[in-house]
Design an enzyme around this catalytic site. Structure first.
Site, short mmCIF file in Angstrom:
data_model
loop_
_atom_site.label_atom_id
_atom_site.label_comp_id
_atom_site.label_asym_id
_atom_site.label_seq_id
_atom_site.Cartn_x
_atom_site.Cartn_y
_atom_site.Cartn_z
N ASP A 51 0.84 -1.20 0.00
CA ASP A 51 0.00 0.00 0.00
C ASP A 51 0.87 1.26 0.00
O ASP A 51 0.37 2.38 -0.13
CB ASP A 51 -1.02 -0.01 1.15
CG ASP A 51 -0.37 -0.09 2.51
OD1 ASP A 51 0.87 -0.22 2.60
OD2 ASP A 51 -1.11 -0.02 3.52
N SER A 52 2.20 1.07 0.08
CA SER A 52 3.14 2.18 -0.15
C SER A 52 2.91 2.78 -1.53
O SER A 52 3.35 3.90 -1.80
CB SER A 52 4.58 1.71 0.01
OG SER A 52 4.82 0.54 -0.76
N LYS A 120 -1.56 -9.33 2.50
CA LYS A 120 -0.83 -8.93 3.71
C LYS A 120 -1.67 -7.93 4.47
O LYS A 120 -2.34 -7.08 3.86
CB LYS A 120 0.53 -8.31 3.34
CG LYS A 120 1.27 -7.73 4.56
CD LYS A 120 2.72 -7.43 4.27
CE LYS A 120 2.99 -6.07 3.68
NZ LYS A 120 2.52 -4.92 4.48
N GLU A 122 -1.61 -5.44 8.31
CA GLU A 122 -0.77 -4.94 9.41
C GLU A 122 -1.40 -5.21 10.76
O GLU A 122 -2.62 -5.06 10.92
CB GLU A 122 -0.54 -3.42 9.23
CG GLU A 122 0.31 -3.09 8.03
CD GLU A 122 0.61 -1.60 7.90
OE1 GLU A 122 0.36 -0.82 8.84
OE2 GLU A 122 1.11 -1.22 6.82
N GLU A 189 9.04 -4.65 10.48
CA GLU A 189 9.53 -3.35 9.97
C GLU A 189 10.00 -2.46 11.11
O GLU A 189 9.41 -2.45 12.20
CB GLU A 189 8.40 -2.64 9.19
CG GLU A 189 8.82 -1.27 8.68
CD GLU A 189 7.91 -0.67 7.63
OE1 GLU A 189 6.95 -1.34 7.18
OE2 GLU A 189 8.18 0.49 7.25
O1 KIV Z 1 3.52 -1.18 1.69
C1 KIV Z 1 4.69 -1.62 1.64
O2 KIV Z 1 5.46 -1.33 0.72
C2 KIV Z 1 5.11 -2.50 2.73
C3 KIV Z 1 6.55 -2.92 2.75
C4 KIV Z 1 7.46 -1.80 2.96
C5 KIV Z 1 6.79 -4.04 3.67
O3 KIV Z 1 4.33 -2.86 3.55
#
Ligand code: KIV
Length: 280
Positions: A51-52, A120, A122, A189
């Site tokens: 989600d980055s 994924k 969090e 992280e």
């Molecule tokens: O959203 C992302 O890019 C991430 C990674 C940095 C692990 O969660």
């Protein structure tokens, strides 16, 4: 991806990643687009549509700018570009925290509309029920503990985890909860190096470090940080392996100069009345 002629799916599965605990390091990068997925596929075990993407490609200040639709669109592009890597798509903030039912519905949408191998999300103890429910629905889950970018606003900024006894104990509880809920691996992280190394020894699923420890079972970086495309300051844990900003900036400067001096387009970039071999 469709099965190959032998009937086997050529992609690395989430369970194959799970079996790599304590073995050869698991190479992971983020990817958000078709061309980048094609380029990275030969070199990595796992591609994360993180989600980055909301910050890196869409210019949002935090990952809270990501939506389910945004993640699905980028997940589809990455799936078209990657033939071999295990593709994991992030569940954006707001798509899973409320209830296990909401989490399963969102995960089903992501997997159904992209064909990715896993999702994924969090959190540790607070999302263990959601992880267990998604896994029970047949969808592999990667956890994400330590610094959690979706919580930076409520956390008061990007704060490294594992610097107090209380926080180390919370990290252990989170790692154990994610493992017990059935995740196939977990990202750690922004966590003190020795704590991330201890957590890696403590749990039975692979840990993927980012700003964590070289002793994690694998490593991940944001692709734009790693190739020097990121506009803002990159975090201390990033190693830049290329300087693509300079390459692109120099190419744009050369193009601009040639357009202004009318040296581009040249004779080889234009069409004559008679058809040439190999012309577009
Ligand atoms: O959203 C992302 O890019 C991430 C990674 C940095 C692990 O969660």
């Amino acid at each position: 991806m469709a099965p190959d002629a032998s009937g086997a799916d050529p992609r690395i599965s989430a369970s194959a990643i799970r079996l790599r605990k304590g073995g050869e390091p698991i190479v992971c990068l983020t990817a958000y687009t078709y061309p980048i997925a094609r380029l990275l596929d030969d070199h990595v075990d796992l591609l994360l549509v993180g989600d980055s993407v909301a910050m890196v490609l869409h210019g949002h200040k935090t990952t809270l700018g990501a939506s389910l639709e945004m993640m699905i669109a980028h997940g589809q592009a990455v799936m078209r570009g990657a033939a071999k890597a295990c593709v994991v798509v992030d569940m954006p903030a707001g798509s899973y925290e409320a209830t296990a039912r909401q989490a399963v519905a969102s995960a089903r949408r992501v997997v159904g509309e992209t064909g990715c191998q896993a999702v994924k999300l969090e959190g540790g103890v607070t999302v263990a029920r959601q992880i267990a429910a998604i896994v029970a629905a047949g969808i592999p889950v990667m956890g994400h503990i330590g610094l959690q970018p979706q919580s930076v606003e409520s956390d008061g900024g990007y704060r490294i985890k594992g610097r107090t006894d209380e926080n180390v104990a919370a990290l252990y509880r989170d790692a154990e909860a994610v493992e017990k809920a059935g995740a196939f691996s977990v990202v750690i992280e922004g966590t003190v190096e020795t704590v991330a190394a201890d957590l890696t020894r403590h749990i039975s699923i692979p840990t993927i470090g980012i700003g964590a420890s070289g002793e994690c079972d694998g490593q991940i970086l944001v692709i734009d940080d790693m190739v020097g495309l990121t506009v803002d300051r990159v975090p201390k844990f990033v190693k830049q392996y290329a300087d693509l900003r300079s390459v692109i900036s120099q190419a744009a400067a050369s193009y601009a100069a040639e357009v202004r001096s009318r040296t581009f387009p040249g004779p080889s970039h234009v069409f004559s009345a008679a058809a040439d071999k190999g012309e577009a």
